[in-house]
Design a protein around this motif. Sequence first.
Motif, PDB file in Angstrom:
ATOM      1  N   ARG A  81      28.356  55.249  40.051  1.00  0.00           N
ATOM      2  CA  ARG A  81      28.620  54.789  41.418  1.00  0.00           C
ATOM      3  C   ARG A  81      28.970  53.310  41.431  1.00  0.00           C
ATOM      4  N   LYS A  82      28.296  52.543  40.572  1.00  0.00           N
ATOM      5  CA  LYS A  82      28.574  51.109  40.516  1.00  0.00           C
ATOM      6  C   LYS A  82      29.991  50.853  40.007  1.00  0.00           C
ATOM      7  N   VAL A  83      30.444  51.632  39.045  1.00  0.00           N
ATOM      8  CA  VAL A  83      31.803  51.477  38.542  1.00  0.00           C
ATOM      9  C   VAL A  83      32.810  51.707  39.668  1.00  0.00           C
ATOM     10  N   LYS A  84      32.613  52.759  40.448  1.00  0.00           N
ATOM     11  CA  LYS A  84      33.516  53.051  41.563  1.00  0.00           C
ATOM     12  C   LYS A  84      33.487  51.918  42.589  1.00  0.00           C
ATOM     13  N   LYS A  85      32.290  51.425  42.872  1.00  0.00           N
ATOM     14  CA  LYS A  85      32.143  50.333  43.834  1.00  0.00           C
ATOM     15  C   LYS A  85      32.846  49.076  43.336  1.00  0.00           C
ATOM     16  N   MET A  86      32.734  48.772  42.033  1.00  0.00           N
ATOM     17  CA  MET A  86      33.354  47.566  41.488  1.00  0.00           C
ATOM     18  C   MET A  86      34.874  47.682  41.412  1.00  0.00           C
ATOM     19  N   ARG A  87      35.383  48.885  41.245  1.00  0.00           N
ATOM     20  CA  ARG A  87      36.835  49.062  41.313  1.00  0.00           C
ATOM     21  C   ARG A  87      37.352  48.669  42.696  1.00  0.00           C
ATOM     22  N   VAL A  88      36.664  49.114  43.707  1.00  0.00           N
ATOM     23  CA  VAL A  88      37.052  48.793  45.084  1.00  0.00           C
ATOM     24  C   VAL A  88      36.924  47.290  45.329  1.00  0.00           C
ATOM     25  N   PHE A  89      35.827  46.708  44.865  1.00  0.00           N
ATOM     26  CA  PHE A  89      35.596  45.277  45.059  1.00  0.00           C
ATOM     27  C   PHE A  89      36.643  44.462  44.316  1.00  0.00           C
ATOM     28  N   TYR A  90      36.973  44.879  43.094  1.00  0.00           N
ATOM     29  CA  TYR A  90      37.998  44.184  42.316  1.00  0.00           C
ATOM     30  C   TYR A  90      39.327  44.189  43.058  1.00  0.00           C
ATOM     31  N   GLY A 146      28.028  45.315  30.148  1.00  0.00           N
ATOM     32  CA  GLY A 146      28.565  46.485  30.818  1.00  0.00           C
ATOM     33  C   GLY A 146      28.982  46.222  32.253  1.00  0.00           C
ATOM     34  N   ILE A 147      28.809  47.221  33.092  1.00  0.00           N
ATOM     35  CA  ILE A 147      29.223  47.104  34.491  1.00  0.00           C
ATOM     36  C   ILE A 147      28.380  46.072  35.232  1.00  0.00           C
ATOM     37  N   ASP A 148      27.164  45.812  34.776  1.00  0.00           N
ATOM     38  CA  ASP A 148      26.333  44.781  35.404  1.00  0.00           C
ATOM     39  C   ASP A 148      26.958  43.407  35.225  1.00  0.00           C
ATOM     40  N   ALA A 149      27.518  43.152  34.028  1.00  0.00           N
ATOM     41  CA  ALA A 149      28.183  41.871  33.784  1.00  0.00           C
ATOM     42  C   ALA A 149      29.414  41.739  34.660  1.00  0.00           C
ATOM     43  N   VAL A 150      30.176  42.807  34.783  1.00  0.00           N
ATOM     44  CA  VAL A 150      31.375  42.779  35.613  1.00  0.00           C
ATOM     45  C   VAL A 150      31.010  42.565  37.087  1.00  0.00           C
ATOM     46  N   GLU A 151      29.965  43.215  37.530  1.00  0.00           N
ATOM     47  CA  GLU A 151      29.521  43.041  38.920  1.00  0.00           C
ATOM     48  C   GLU A 151      29.159  41.583  39.197  1.00  0.00           C
ATOM     49  N   GLN A 152      28.390  40.972  38.292  1.00  0.00           N
ATOM     50  CA  GLN A 152      27.989  39.584  38.487  1.00  0.00           C
ATOM     51  C   GLN A 152      29.192  38.655  38.417  1.00  0.00           C
ATOM     52  N   TYR A 153      30.056  38.897  37.460  1.00  0.00           N
ATOM     53  CA  TYR A 153      31.225  38.047  37.260  1.00  0.00           C
ATOM     54  C   TYR A 153      32.155  38.103  38.469  1.00  0.00           C
ATOM     55  N   LEU A 154      32.409  39.287  38.963  1.00  0.00           N
ATOM     56  CA  LEU A 154      33.277  39.430  40.134  1.00  0.00           C
ATOM     57  C   LEU A 154      32.679  38.762  41.366  1.00  0.00           C
ATOM     58  N   SER A 155      31.364  38.812  41.498  1.00  0.00           N
ATOM     59  CA  SER A 155      30.733  38.155  42.644  1.00  0.00           C
ATOM     60  C   SER A 155      30.924  36.644  42.556  1.00  0.00           C
ATOM     61  N   TYR A 156      30.830  36.084  41.338  1.00  0.00           N
ATOM     62  CA  TYR A 156      31.051  34.646  41.156  1.00  0.00           C
ATOM     63  C   TYR A 156      32.505  34.272  41.458  1.00  0.00           C
ATOM     64  N   ILE A 157      33.444  35.058  40.932  1.00  0.00           N
ATOM     65  CA  ILE A 157      34.860  34.766  41.163  1.00  0.00           C
ATOM     66  C   ILE A 157      35.195  34.877  42.645  1.00  0.00           C
ATOM     67  N   SER A 158      34.622  35.843  43.318  1.00  0.00           N
ATOM     68  CA  SER A 158      34.855  35.997  44.752  1.00  0.00           C
ATOM     69  C   SER A 158      34.388  34.770  45.523  1.00  0.00           C
ATOM     70  N   LEU A 159      33.240  34.215  45.147  1.00  0.00           N
ATOM     71  CA  LEU A 159      32.731  33.005  45.797  1.00  0.00           C
ATOM     72  C   LEU A 159      33.642  31.816  45.504  1.00  0.00           C
ATOM     73  N   GLU A 160      34.124  31.717  44.276  1.00  0.00           N
ATOM     74  CA  GLU A 160      35.036  30.617  43.930  1.00  0.00           C
ATOM     75  C   GLU A 160      36.330  30.704  44.733  1.00  0.00           C
ATOM     76  N   GLN A 161      36.842  31.908  44.868  1.00  0.00           N
ATOM     77  CA  GLN A 161      38.072  32.089  45.637  1.00  0.00           C
ATOM     78  C   GLN A 161      37.853  31.732  47.105  1.00  0.00           C
ATOM     79  N   ARG A 162      36.687  32.038  47.602  1.00  0.00           N
ATOM     80  CA  ARG A 162      36.361  31.695  48.993  1.00  0.00           C
ATOM     81  C   ARG A 162      36.354  30.169  49.168  1.00  0.00           C
ATOM     82  N   PHE A 163      35.757  29.465  48.211  1.00  0.00           N
ATOM     83  CA  PHE A 163      35.666  28.012  48.298  1.00  0.00           C
ATOM     84  C   PHE A 163      37.032  27.357  48.150  1.00  0.00           C
ATOM     85  N   LEU A 164      37.736  27.645  47.081  1.00  0.00           N
ATOM     86  CA  LEU A 164      39.020  27.011  46.824  1.00  0.00           C
ATOM     87  C   LEU A 164      40.055  27.404  47.875  1.00  0.00           C
TER      88      LEU A 164
END
Length: 280
Positions: A81-90, A146-164
């Motif tokens: 389920r997390k993989v599917k959720k991260m595909r959508v988030f990505y 694994g998918i936990d690393a991708v989830e955390q990484y995408l959350s960080y990148i999303s915050l950076e994109q929001r700021f910049l």
Amino acid sequence: MGRRIEDRMEELLPVAAELAGKYTGGMSTSVTYEKAQELMEAVLYCIREYEQEQEFLHALMPAGEIPAEEMYQKGCELVIRKVKKMRVFYNHVMKSFCSYGCKSCADVMEKGLPEFFRRYDPGFSPQKTLLMLDYPTLLPMNGLTGIDAVEQYLSYISLEQRFLGAFEEAYVRRTFRAYAPDYEEQFFNMCGVFLEHVLVCVLMEKPLQEPAGLEHLDRLDRWLGKRSVKEIEAELGRLLRKLTEERFHGNELLYEYLCGALPDLAVRIREGCFFTDSVL
């Protein structure tokens, strides 16, 4: 609470053996030692996913033990389920993603992550990350895989994109160019560099896109005085809090993420080696 799952080897071995049978297509449960170890890591990864969700929901049973097989199955479902959720988030992040010319960031987001989603195997290798997260983030990944690393990484990148993204793209690029003429090839965190520029400008009481004069540098020197690194970091935190409240509706996740840049920045300001060239 029951024993740690690592201490329940008598239950884990049959689960790993069953997974080995699936891996060989039911023909055998005999695999190499390395593959057996990998499959056991897969079992543990899924079980930890289950445990983490239960802790998040405050639902761990106070007594007794849930069978390891049940924990594994539920954990495996959570991974899928997390993989599917991260595909959508990505896909959501990529709709407005801007690398600002930074190749390390572009490579991870535009090449690495699509390849990850293509190759990731939640059934037999959920613990494998499969890609190098070469673009550095302000906060550490804390050993996630694994998918936990991708989830955390995408959350960080999303915050950076929001700021910049709250600033004009050409202005952000000019700041990076002043920081390093070949910044596109460098491995630095864009958010940290631009945040340093913004906070130093605030300390100088200088409008962001106006040239700095000697009076601005003198003002910063007077402000520094005998302040300690700890005092400087505290003031930077106060300024960052004000910035996130005024420009980002008090986004707490963004504030906490950007705080990751403050300890090093406080030291550089105290030692006079902060990014002065970013004052455009």
